[in-house]
Scaffold this active site. Structure first.
Site, mmCIF file in Angstrom:
data_model
loop_
_atom_site.group_PDB
_atom_site.id
_atom_site.type_symbol
_atom_site.label_atom_id
_atom_site.label_comp_id
_atom_site.label_asym_id
_atom_site.label_seq_id
_atom_site.Cartn_x
_atom_site.Cartn_y
_atom_site.Cartn_z
ATOM 1 N N ASP A 1 0.806 -1.222 0.000
ATOM 2 C CA ASP A 1 0.000 0.000 0.000
ATOM 3 C C ASP A 1 0.838 1.271 0.000
ATOM 4 O O ASP A 1 0.285 2.374 0.093
ATOM 5 C CB ASP A 1 -0.930 0.017 1.222
ATOM 6 C CG ASP A 1 -2.145 -0.874 1.041
ATOM 7 O OD1 ASP A 1 -2.448 -1.235 -0.115
ATOM 8 O OD2 ASP A 1 -2.790 -1.214 2.045
ATOM 9 N N ARG B 1 0.437 -1.591 7.648
ATOM 10 C CA ARG B 1 0.988 -0.404 6.983
ATOM 11 C C ARG B 1 2.026 0.324 7.843
ATOM 12 O O ARG B 1 2.591 1.331 7.401
ATOM 13 C CB ARG B 1 -0.134 0.565 6.609
ATOM 14 C CG ARG B 1 -1.155 -0.012 5.641
ATOM 15 C CD ARG B 1 -2.008 1.073 5.005
ATOM 16 N NE ARG B 1 -1.224 1.931 4.121
ATOM 17 C CZ ARG B 1 -1.727 2.990 3.480
ATOM 18 N NH1 ARG B 1 -3.004 3.310 3.639
ATOM 19 N NH2 ARG B 1 -0.957 3.721 2.685
ATOM 20 N N CYS C 1 -5.285 9.379 -3.454
ATOM 21 C CA CYS C 1 -4.567 8.446 -2.586
ATOM 22 C C CYS C 1 -3.118 8.279 -3.037
ATOM 23 O O CYS C 1 -2.220 8.093 -2.216
ATOM 24 C CB CYS C 1 -5.248 7.082 -2.576
ATOM 25 S SG CYS C 1 -6.798 7.017 -1.663
ATOM 26 N N HIS D 1 -11.407 7.272 4.616
ATOM 27 C CA HIS D 1 -10.567 8.466 4.700
ATOM 28 C C HIS D 1 -11.351 9.650 4.160
ATOM 29 O O HIS D 1 -12.183 9.499 3.254
ATOM 30 C CB HIS D 1 -9.299 8.317 3.859
ATOM 31 C CG HIS D 1 -8.173 7.596 4.538
ATOM 32 N ND1 HIS D 1 -7.268 6.828 3.846
ATOM 33 C CD2 HIS D 1 -7.791 7.540 5.832
ATOM 34 C CE1 HIS D 1 -6.379 6.322 4.695
ATOM 35 N NE2 HIS D 1 -6.676 6.742 5.901
#
Length: 269
Positions: free
Chosen positions: A66, A91, A259, A165
């Site tokens: 990610d 993450r 993103c 988000h």
């Protein structure tokens, strides 16, 4: 409308995969084409370059699929960088990689005291910092953001886990205008948005579900998923120029153009 030159940080999806599920978009049993993800990411990077923006790159790290979602790597405003602390352990190792990049770039570095997932949840809109909470970034982090950056922080309560988000539910178009999905926010946050941005563009759930609001604007041009046709039409009606990009492979992890893009505000807004 005037476009402003942008300075971005991106990370090539060399190791992109969906090996775990930390949001509703992710299905580890579904196939992922990493080569296609790289091609789509390169098209996004080229779109920025064609608009005259500067794109820097951070080296991807094996085992961090990610890391391509650079917006989560920090918040950079006026030459100050707030590093991140991820909610999910999958993450966690992205945080020191981005922190090291900020340090090498000579930014004034601040470490987070609470869970804070960078520009995924922290968006500068004119004179305000819109700060999302509810799924990732902790509400307690908002006070530190205000102290570090000196902008009034407006808390935005997210209520739909698909829009985990803030940058999946709201796009800053310029200093005075945003686009957002009302139902992604609590009733109180919806009222705040109506007061702050009475001329906002309201997106539909159809466009939000292709991450149409995960868009990047320079004040004139808006780069957004090509599948968000309804939102693109609304933006053009408002005088913006839209550039559609296909990031369908990265959407399998819940990511879109924003993103993949961290804005580096190294000298002023």
């Amino acid at each position: 409308m005037d476009a402003t030159s942008q300075h971005f940080l991106m990370c090539r999806p060399t190791y992109f995969a969906v090996d775990y599920a930390i949001n509703p978009w992710m299905d580890p049993s579904a196939p992922v084409d990493t080569d296609l993800a790289i091609q789509q990411w390169e098209q996004l990077r080229q779109a920025y370059r064609d608009l005259g923006h500067t794109v820097e790159e951070i080296a991807p790290v094996p085992g961090l699929p990610d890391m391509v979602f650079a917006a989560n790597g920090g918040t950079v405003i006026d030459g100050k960088a707030m590093a991140v602390q991820f909610r999910d352990p999958q993450r966690a190792d992205e945080a020191p990689a981005y922190r090291a990049w900020f340090e090498a770039a000579g930014l004034e570095l601040h470490d987070p005291k609470h869970v804070n997932e960078g520009e995924g949840d922290i968006l500068l809109a004119g004179e305000y910092l819109l700060a999302g909470t509810g799924f990732r970034t902790a509400h307690a982090s908002h006070a530190q953001l205000q102290e570090v950056f000196g902008y009034p922080v407006i808390t935005m309560q997210l209520v739909d886990p698909r829009f985990y988000h803030l940058d999946t539910a709201l796009a800053v178009l310029d200093d005075r205008t945003v686009a957002y999905l009302p139902e992604a926010f609590s009733p109180g946050s919806q009222e705040v948005l109506r007061r702050l941005f009475p001329d906002a563009v309201h997106a539909t759930m159809v466009d939000a579900m292709v991450l149409g609001l995960n868009a990047v604007s320079d004040g004139q041009h808006v780069v957004l998923p090509t599948q968000a046709t309804g939102l693109a039409a609304k933006l053009r009606d408002r005088g913006y120029q839209t550039i559609g990009v296909d990031l369908s492979e990265l959407r399998k992890a819940g990511g879109g153009p924003k993103c993949c893009t961290l804005r580096l505000r190294q000298g002023g807004k």
